[in-house]
Design a protein around this motif. Structure first.
Motif, PDB file in Angstrom:
ATOM      1  N   TRP A 168       0.708  -1.286   0.033  1.00 11.89           N
ATOM      2  CA  TRP A 168       0.086  -0.150  -0.078  1.00 11.89           C
ATOM      3  C   TRP A 168       0.763   1.349  -0.037  1.00 11.89           C
ATOM      4  N   LYS A 169       0.448   2.261  -0.856  1.00  9.75           N
ATOM      5  CA  LYS A 169       1.339   3.491  -0.892  1.00  9.75           C
ATOM      6  C   LYS A 169       0.186   4.564  -0.428  1.00  9.75           C
ATOM      7  N   ARG A 170       0.627   5.182   0.533  1.00 13.22           N
ATOM      8  CA  ARG A 170      -0.359   6.299   1.093  1.00 13.22           C
ATOM      9  C   ARG A 170       0.117   7.490   1.114  1.00 13.22           C
ATOM     10  N   SER A 171      -0.806   8.456   1.046  1.00  8.29           N
ATOM     11  CA  SER A 171      -0.454  10.099   0.822  1.00  8.29           C
ATOM     12  C   SER A 171       0.260  10.369   1.948  1.00  8.29           C
ATOM     13  N   ASP A 172       1.306  11.232   1.632  1.00  7.76           N
ATOM     14  CA  ASP A 172       2.105  11.856   2.649  1.00  7.76           C
ATOM     15  C   ASP A 172       1.357  13.237   3.151  1.00  7.76           C
ATOM     16  N   HIS A 173       0.254  13.567   2.708  1.00  8.23           N
ATOM     17  CA  HIS A 173      -0.686  14.725   3.266  1.00  8.23           C
ATOM     18  C   HIS A 173      -1.987  14.345   3.053  1.00  8.23           C
ATOM     19  N   PRO A 174      -2.688  14.909   4.046  1.00 13.60           N
ATOM     20  CA  PRO A 174      -4.222  14.481   3.793  1.00 13.60           C
ATOM     21  C   PRO A 174      -4.867  15.095   2.818  1.00 13.60           C
ATOM     22  N   ILE A 175      -5.929  14.374   2.238  1.00 13.77           N
ATOM     23  CA  ILE A 175      -6.614  14.665   0.923  1.00 13.77           C
ATOM     24  C   ILE A 175      -7.415  15.833   1.298  1.00 13.77           C
ATOM     25  N   LEU A 176      -7.915  16.078   2.479  1.00 13.06           N
ATOM     26  CA  LEU A 176      -9.032  17.104   2.692  1.00 13.06           C
ATOM     27  C   LEU A 176      -8.694  17.609   4.003  1.00 13.06           C
ATOM     28  N   LEU A 177      -8.610  18.968   4.113  1.00 10.29           N
ATOM     29  CA  LEU A 177      -8.277  20.011   5.522  1.00 10.29           C
ATOM     30  C   LEU A 177      -9.539  20.445   5.989  1.00 10.29           C
ATOM     31  N   PRO A 178      -9.632  20.807   7.186  1.00 12.12           N
ATOM     32  CA  PRO A 178     -10.635  21.458   7.884  1.00 12.12           C
ATOM     33  C   PRO A 178     -10.943  22.833   7.339  1.00 12.12           C
ATOM     34  N   GLY A 179     -12.022  23.477   7.641  1.00 12.63           N
ATOM     35  CA  GLY A 179     -12.185  24.926   7.298  1.00 12.63           C
ATOM     36  C   GLY A 179     -11.252  25.754   7.897  1.00 12.63           C
ATOM     37  N   ALA A 180     -11.682  27.077   7.579  1.00 10.28           N
ATOM     38  CA  ALA A 180     -10.932  28.208   8.412  1.00 10.28           C
ATOM     39  C   ALA A 180     -11.528  28.388   9.765  1.00 10.28           C
ATOM     40  N   GLU A 181     -10.674  28.883  10.617  1.00 12.92           N
ATOM     41  CA  GLU A 181     -11.326  29.212  12.059  1.00 12.92           C
ATOM     42  C   GLU A 181     -12.643  29.779  12.004  1.00 12.92           C
ATOM     43  N   GLY A 182     -13.468  29.201  12.693  1.00 13.20           N
ATOM     44  CA  GLY A 182     -14.925  29.704  12.814  1.00 13.20           C
ATOM     45  C   GLY A 182     -15.716  29.083  11.746  1.00 13.20           C
ATOM     46  N   ALA A 183     -15.351  28.289  10.910  1.00 16.70           N
ATOM     47  CA  ALA A 183     -16.248  27.364   9.997  1.00 16.70           C
ATOM     48  C   ALA A 183     -16.979  26.397  10.843  1.00 16.70           C
ATOM     49  N   TRP A 184     -17.834  25.781  10.148  1.00 19.27           N
ATOM     50  CA  TRP A 184     -18.613  24.582  11.142  1.00 19.27           C
ATOM     51  C   TRP A 184     -17.641  23.632  11.006  1.00 19.27           C
ATOM     52  N   ASP A 185     -16.751  23.460  10.170  1.00 18.82           N
ATOM     53  CA  ASP A 185     -15.889  22.147   9.972  1.00 18.82           C
ATOM     54  C   ASP A 185     -14.500  22.533  10.297  1.00 18.82           C
ATOM     55  N   ASP A 186     -14.238  23.516  11.017  1.00 14.20           N
ATOM     56  CA  ASP A 186     -12.616  24.099  11.550  1.00 14.20           C
ATOM     57  C   ASP A 186     -12.034  23.040  12.525  1.00 14.20           C
ATOM     58  N   HIS A 187     -12.829  22.058  13.041  1.00 11.91           N
ATOM     59  CA  HIS A 187     -12.195  21.333  14.078  1.00 11.91           C
ATOM     60  C   HIS A 187     -11.230  20.210  13.333  1.00 11.91           C
ATOM     61  N   CYS A 188     -11.889  19.284  12.405  1.00 12.68           N
ATOM     62  CA  CYS A 188     -11.105  18.303  11.752  1.00 12.68           C
ATOM     63  C   CYS A 188     -11.763  17.708  10.441  1.00 12.68           C
ATOM     64  N   THR A 189     -11.322  16.797   9.959  1.00 13.36           N
ATOM     65  CA  THR A 189     -12.080  15.928   8.924  1.00 13.36           C
ATOM     66  C   THR A 189     -11.793  14.445   9.210  1.00 13.36           C
ATOM     67  N   THR A 190     -12.972  13.757   8.987  1.00 19.81           N
ATOM     68  CA  THR A 190     -12.836  12.453   9.574  1.00 19.81           C
ATOM     69  C   THR A 190     -14.086  11.542   9.125  1.00 19.81           C
ATOM     70  N   ASN A 191     -14.397  10.337   9.259  1.00 22.32           N
ATOM     71  CA  ASN A 191     -15.331   9.565   9.051  1.00 22.32           C
ATOM     72  C   ASN A 191     -15.715   9.628   7.351  1.00 22.32           C
ATOM     73  N   PRO A 192     -14.599   9.186   6.618  1.00 16.80           N
ATOM     74  CA  PRO A 192     -14.807   9.433   5.253  1.00 16.80           C
ATOM     75  C   PRO A 192     -15.922   8.334   4.508  1.00 16.80           C
ATOM     76  N   ALA A 193     -16.838   8.894   3.834  1.00 17.10           N
ATOM     77  CA  ALA A 193     -17.702   7.921   3.226  1.00 17.10           C
ATOM     78  C   ALA A 193     -17.454   8.369   1.504  1.00 17.10           C
ATOM     79  N   PHE A 194     -17.459   7.407   0.487  1.00 16.30           N
ATOM     80  CA  PHE A 194     -17.171   7.874  -0.762  1.00 16.30           C
ATOM     81  C   PHE A 194     -17.915   6.797  -1.824  1.00 16.30           C
ATOM     82  N   LEU A 195     -18.016   7.758  -2.987  1.00 21.25           N
ATOM     83  CA  LEU A 195     -18.892   6.914  -3.968  1.00 21.25           C
ATOM     84  C   LEU A 195     -18.484   8.035  -5.136  1.00 21.25           C
ATOM     85  N   LYS A 196     -18.841   7.391  -6.463  1.00 21.80           N
ATOM     86  CA  LYS A 196     -18.557   8.040  -7.768  1.00 21.80           C
ATOM     87  C   LYS A 196     -20.203   8.555  -7.859  1.00 21.80           C
ATOM     88  N   GLY A 197     -20.371   9.933  -8.102  1.00 17.91           N
ATOM     89  CA  GLY A 197     -21.639  10.616  -8.312  1.00 17.91           C
ATOM     90  C   GLY A 197     -22.246  10.483  -9.647  1.00 17.91           C
TER      91      GLY A 197
END
Length: 375
Positions: free
Chosen positions: A180-209
């Protein structure tokens, strides 16, 4: 008002809807005691609480299909292999760390079974925390997907043993056996300070739209609200959506606002552990309830566009509805919940066939994988 003969317990009513009528004296007494309390509630209130609702999924328990004496097990993501077997990517951490060890010492491992209703056997370790990277403290929340000839293992890592550095990343391989080759950096970062999602990114759910892009749903919450809250569950967890032209990204959030948000509901209602798929020209989302009805149920939501979602419907009930186990030890405070629900599709129809989840208990009094057949 509810008008039900007192000689019929609420559990029997539920069983009748399932075509399975049985009741012993203990269940009869417990259910009628509960029914007395329900007599004063309007029928619409009872139904709203999910008490008389038939859950979306009819489930047949298979059981605790993966147990390890020295580990807590969580996050069981199944996939059919080219060998015809079921491969399970799961998170685990040492028993001595206790239930909270997932945040500061989880690793992602690989198990295999000949079929979904057989016992899984641990095969190898896939991802471990790596010093000096964004996932240096934990590797958790695995979600395995196959796109073309490549397997994508989405997961969450953190770098300080706390929730505020939780980030989503991905590892890739052309074989379920790695490497397995993993990313050296996250693929999704939290929002800016004060945003609804500024704490973290977690629990990924994925599909092709339906738009041909790759969709990544993620859970987050606001740091200030999380720190200010004094209740048993701090903060209100919401889900956002980001899209990319390739499974590896870059991912761009579709909006500054979440696509799933119950923060205007009473009792700090929210959900987590989302799993998404497409069925019958709709997007479907399965998740664990956190206060909409209670903390034991599963919820299902549907959407025509993957952005505006229906009201949650009860997808499954608490584990005690399906199985009877000995009382848990005092340290297992979340016993009876099926968390991290994930679905293994039927190989022929590609519709939901098996429900995998994590639950406390088992031979080591830790947590294990639990599997249901969807019938």
């Amino acid at each position: 008002m509810i008008l039900i003969t007192l000689g019929i317990g609420i559990n029997q009513i539920i069983d009748q809807r399932k075509g399975n009528v049985h009741m012993d004296r203990r269940v009869f007494l417990k259910s009628n005691a509960f029914l007395w309390a329900m007599m004063v509630l309007p029928l619409d209130t009872a139904a709203k609480k999910g008490i008389l609702e038939s859950p979306y999924f009819k489930l047949k328990p298979i059981g605790r299909s993966l147990q390890l004496v020295d580990y807590f097990i969580w996050c069981s993501s199944p996939i059919w292999g080219d060998d015809g077997k079921v491969h399970l990517f799961y998170s685990r951490w040492r028993k001595e760390k206790g239930m909270g060890g997932w945040i500061k010492g989880s690793e992602i491992a690989h198990a295999v079974a000949d079929s979904p209703d057989e016992t899984f056997q641990h095969k190898d370790i896939v991802l471990q925390p790596r010093e000096g990277f964004w996932d240096s403290t934990t590797c958790h929340n695995p979600l395995i997907k196959k796109i073309a000839d490549t397997y994508y293992l989405f997961y969450m890592g953190n770098s300080n043993g706390k929730t505020d550095t939780k980030r989503i990343g991905v590892a890739t391989s052309t074989s379920l056996d790695g490497p397995w080759k993993r990313s050296d950096h996250p693929i999704l970062l939290p929002g800016a300070e004060g945003a609804w999602d500024d704490h973290c990114t977690t629990n990924p759910a994925f599909l092709k739209g339906n738009d041909g892009k790759f969709w990544l749903y993620y859970k987050s919450w606001n740091t200030a609200e999380y720190l200010q809250d004094k209740g048993p569950v701090r903060g209100n967890r919401k889900y956002g959506l980001a899209k990319a032209d390739h499974p590896l990204g870059p991912y761009v959030k579709i909006s500054e606002h979440p696509v799933i948000d119950f923060s205007d509901r009473p009792h700090n209602a929210q959900l987590e552990d989302a799993f998404v798929w497409k069925q019958d020209e709709q997007y479907c989302l399965l998740a664990r309830d956190m206060g909409f009805y209670n903390h034991e149920y599963g919820l299902i939501l549907k959407s025509s566009d993957g952005i505006k979602w229906s009201e949650p419907q009860v997808a499954y009930l608490g584990l005690s509805t399906y199985i009877q186990e000995p009382p848990p030890p005092a340290n297992l405070k979340r016993f009876g919940r099926l968390e991290r629900p994930m679905i293994l599709m039927d190989k022929i129809t590609d519709k939901p066939r098996f429900l995998f989840g994590a639950t406390q208990g088992g031979i080591a009094e830790t947590s294990t994988t639990f599997v249901f057949e969807i019938v």
